[in-house]
Design a protein around this motif. Sequence first.
Motif, short mmCIF file in Angstrom:
data_model
loop_
_atom_site.label_atom_id
_atom_site.label_comp_id
_atom_site.label_asym_id
_atom_site.label_seq_id
_atom_site.Cartn_x
_atom_site.Cartn_y
_atom_site.Cartn_z
N ASP A 249 0.83 -1.20 0.00
CA ASP A 249 0.00 0.00 0.00
C ASP A 249 0.87 1.26 0.00
O ASP A 249 0.61 2.21 -0.74
CB ASP A 249 -0.93 0.01 1.21
CG ASP A 249 -2.06 -0.99 1.08
OD1 ASP A 249 -2.38 -1.38 -0.07
OD2 ASP A 249 -2.62 -1.40 2.12
N ALA A 250 1.89 1.25 0.85
CA ALA A 250 2.81 2.39 0.87
C ALA A 250 3.58 2.48 -0.44
O ALA A 250 3.86 3.58 -0.94
CB ALA A 250 3.78 2.25 2.05
N ALA A 251 3.92 1.33 -1.01
CA ALA A 251 4.64 1.32 -2.29
C ALA A 251 3.80 1.92 -3.40
O ALA A 251 4.29 2.67 -4.25
CB ALA A 251 5.05 -0.11 -2.64
N ARG A 252 2.50 1.58 -3.41
CA ARG A 252 1.61 2.14 -4.42
C ARG A 252 1.56 3.66 -4.32
O ARG A 252 1.71 4.38 -5.32
CB ARG A 252 0.21 1.56 -4.27
CG ARG A 252 -0.78 2.13 -5.29
CD ARG A 252 -2.18 1.57 -5.14
NE ARG A 252 -2.77 1.96 -3.87
CZ ARG A 252 -2.96 1.14 -2.84
NH1 ARG A 252 -2.60 -0.12 -2.92
NH2 ARG A 252 -3.50 1.58 -1.71
N ALA A 253 1.36 4.16 -3.10
CA ALA A 253 1.33 5.61 -2.91
C ALA A 253 2.68 6.23 -3.25
O ALA A 253 2.75 7.32 -3.83
CB ALA A 253 0.94 5.93 -1.47
N GLY A 254 3.76 5.53 -2.90
CA GLY A 254 5.10 6.06 -3.18
C GLY A 254 5.37 6.17 -4.66
O GLY A 254 5.94 7.17 -5.12
N MET A 255 4.97 5.18 -5.43
CA MET A 255 5.21 5.25 -6.87
C MET A 255 4.34 6.30 -7.55
O MET A 255 4.72 6.87 -8.56
CB MET A 255 4.98 3.88 -7.50
CG MET A 255 6.04 2.85 -7.13
SD MET A 255 7.74 3.36 -7.62
CE MET A 255 8.41 3.98 -6.06
N LEU A 256 3.17 6.57 -6.98
CA LEU A 256 2.36 7.66 -7.51
C LEU A 256 2.96 9.02 -7.15
O LEU A 256 2.74 10.01 -7.87
CB LEU A 256 0.93 7.56 -6.96
CG LEU A 256 0.08 6.42 -7.54
CD1 LEU A 256 -1.24 6.29 -6.79
CD2 LEU A 256 -0.18 6.65 -9.03
N CYS A 257 3.71 9.08 -6.07
CA CYS A 257 4.39 10.32 -5.67
C CYS A 257 5.78 10.44 -6.26
O CYS A 257 6.46 11.45 -6.03
CB CYS A 257 4.49 10.38 -4.14
SG CYS A 257 2.91 10.57 -3.28
N SER B 29 5.42 0.44 -12.43
CA SER B 29 4.78 -0.20 -11.28
C SER B 29 3.32 -0.51 -11.52
O SER B 29 2.60 -0.88 -10.59
CB SER B 29 4.91 0.71 -10.05
OG SER B 29 6.24 1.08 -9.82
N ARG B 30 2.85 -0.36 -12.77
CA ARG B 30 1.44 -0.57 -13.06
C ARG B 30 1.03 -2.03 -12.89
O ARG B 30 1.85 -2.95 -12.94
CB ARG B 30 1.12 -0.15 -14.50
CG ARG B 30 1.27 1.31 -14.80
CD ARG B 30 0.64 1.64 -16.14
NE ARG B 30 0.95 0.66 -17.17
CZ ARG B 30 1.99 0.73 -17.98
NH1 ARG B 30 2.85 1.72 -17.87
NH2 ARG B 30 2.18 -0.20 -18.90
N HIS B 31 -0.27 -2.20 -12.71
CA HIS B 31 -0.84 -3.56 -12.71
C HIS B 31 -0.49 -4.25 -14.02
O HIS B 31 -0.52 -3.64 -15.09
CB HIS B 31 -2.36 -3.50 -12.57
CG HIS B 31 -2.82 -3.11 -11.20
ND1 HIS B 31 -4.13 -2.85 -10.89
CD2 HIS B 31 -2.12 -2.93 -10.04
CE1 HIS B 31 -4.24 -2.54 -9.61
NE2 HIS B 31 -3.03 -2.57 -9.08
N GLY B 32 -0.14 -5.52 -13.91
CA GLY B 32 0.21 -6.29 -15.10
C GLY B 32 1.70 -6.39 -15.35
O GLY B 32 2.13 -7.16 -16.21
N VAL B 33 2.51 -5.63 -14.60
CA VAL B 33 3.97 -5.71 -14.73
C VAL B 33 4.50 -6.50 -13.54
O VAL B 33 4.54 -5.99 -12.42
CB VAL B 33 4.62 -4.31 -14.76
CG1 VAL B 33 6.13 -4.43 -14.94
CG2 VAL B 33 4.01 -3.47 -15.88
N PRO B 34 4.92 -7.75 -13.74
CA PRO B 34 5.30 -8.61 -12.61
C PRO B 34 6.71 -8.31 -12.11
O PRO B 34 7.49 -7.60 -12.75
CB PRO B 34 5.23 -10.01 -13.22
CG PRO B 34 5.58 -9.79 -14.66
CD PRO B 34 5.00 -8.45 -15.03
N ALA B 35 7.03 -8.88 -10.98
CA ALA B 35 8.39 -8.81 -10.43
C ALA B 35 9.19 -10.01 -10.91
O ALA B 35 8.66 -11.12 -11.05
CB ALA B 35 8.36 -8.79 -8.91
#
Length: 254
Positions: free
Chosen positions: A24-32, A155-161
């Motif tokens: 969750d923090a990673a999602r917000a971080g990548m948007l920032c 970091s979008r959905h659909g891009v795996p690690a």
Amino acid sequence: MDGLRFAFGTLTVFPARITRWDRDAARAGMLCAPLAGLAVGLCSAALGSAFLALGSGPLLAAVATTAVPAALTRGLHLDGLADTADGLGSAKPAEDALRIMKQSDVGPFGVIVLLLVLFAQVAAVSELYGESWAHGAVGAVLAATVARLALTHASRHGVPAARPEGLGAIVAATVPVRSSTLTTALVLVGCAATGLLLSPSDAVHNVLAAGAALGAASLLLRRCVRRFGGVTGDVFGAVEETAATAALVALALG
């Protein structure tokens, strides 16, 4: 605030204590992430402008401008670029290529790509400073911001690690496509508005340069996902440096 701390704590050396290390923090971080890029770009433009004010030529100011992002990221993105180049150039299976990327040394592919990218960045910024102080400063800010926007896209959905651990694993596939699209729209509006401070044609040029940067980063990202099976921290560094270089070159070609 967790997102801002995550973005500045992972992408810069600015003092930002990461209080949460989860997706969750990673999602917000990548948007920032573009905000972290904006801060880096402003520092970069400030140093280059200071060199010009002290009487240096465009080339020396360009070297100073290019050095700031490397210093404010501890060279991690450049290191990721070199490691990714070694992995892509190894022509080995994905598992072996990932192992090569984790090694501490830099191979011939990494050295060559690092030299070419840094030369291209310095040459492009020098061209922009030669046009005017304002064009060079705007170019530095735009390139740093759009380069971090490329990380939002990575970091979008659909891009795996590619690995189950590391930065790539924590941020991979965390950002919804709709959110990344909105963030992209905001950044592009900012690019156009900044260009309008110079001229209407500069506004269009800035948006086109940002598009070229995102396109180049997308091509590299697609190649890395196919080659390695997903993204890693090194791939993120390579995507960022590719976007920054493409943005600067596109601006200089105007």
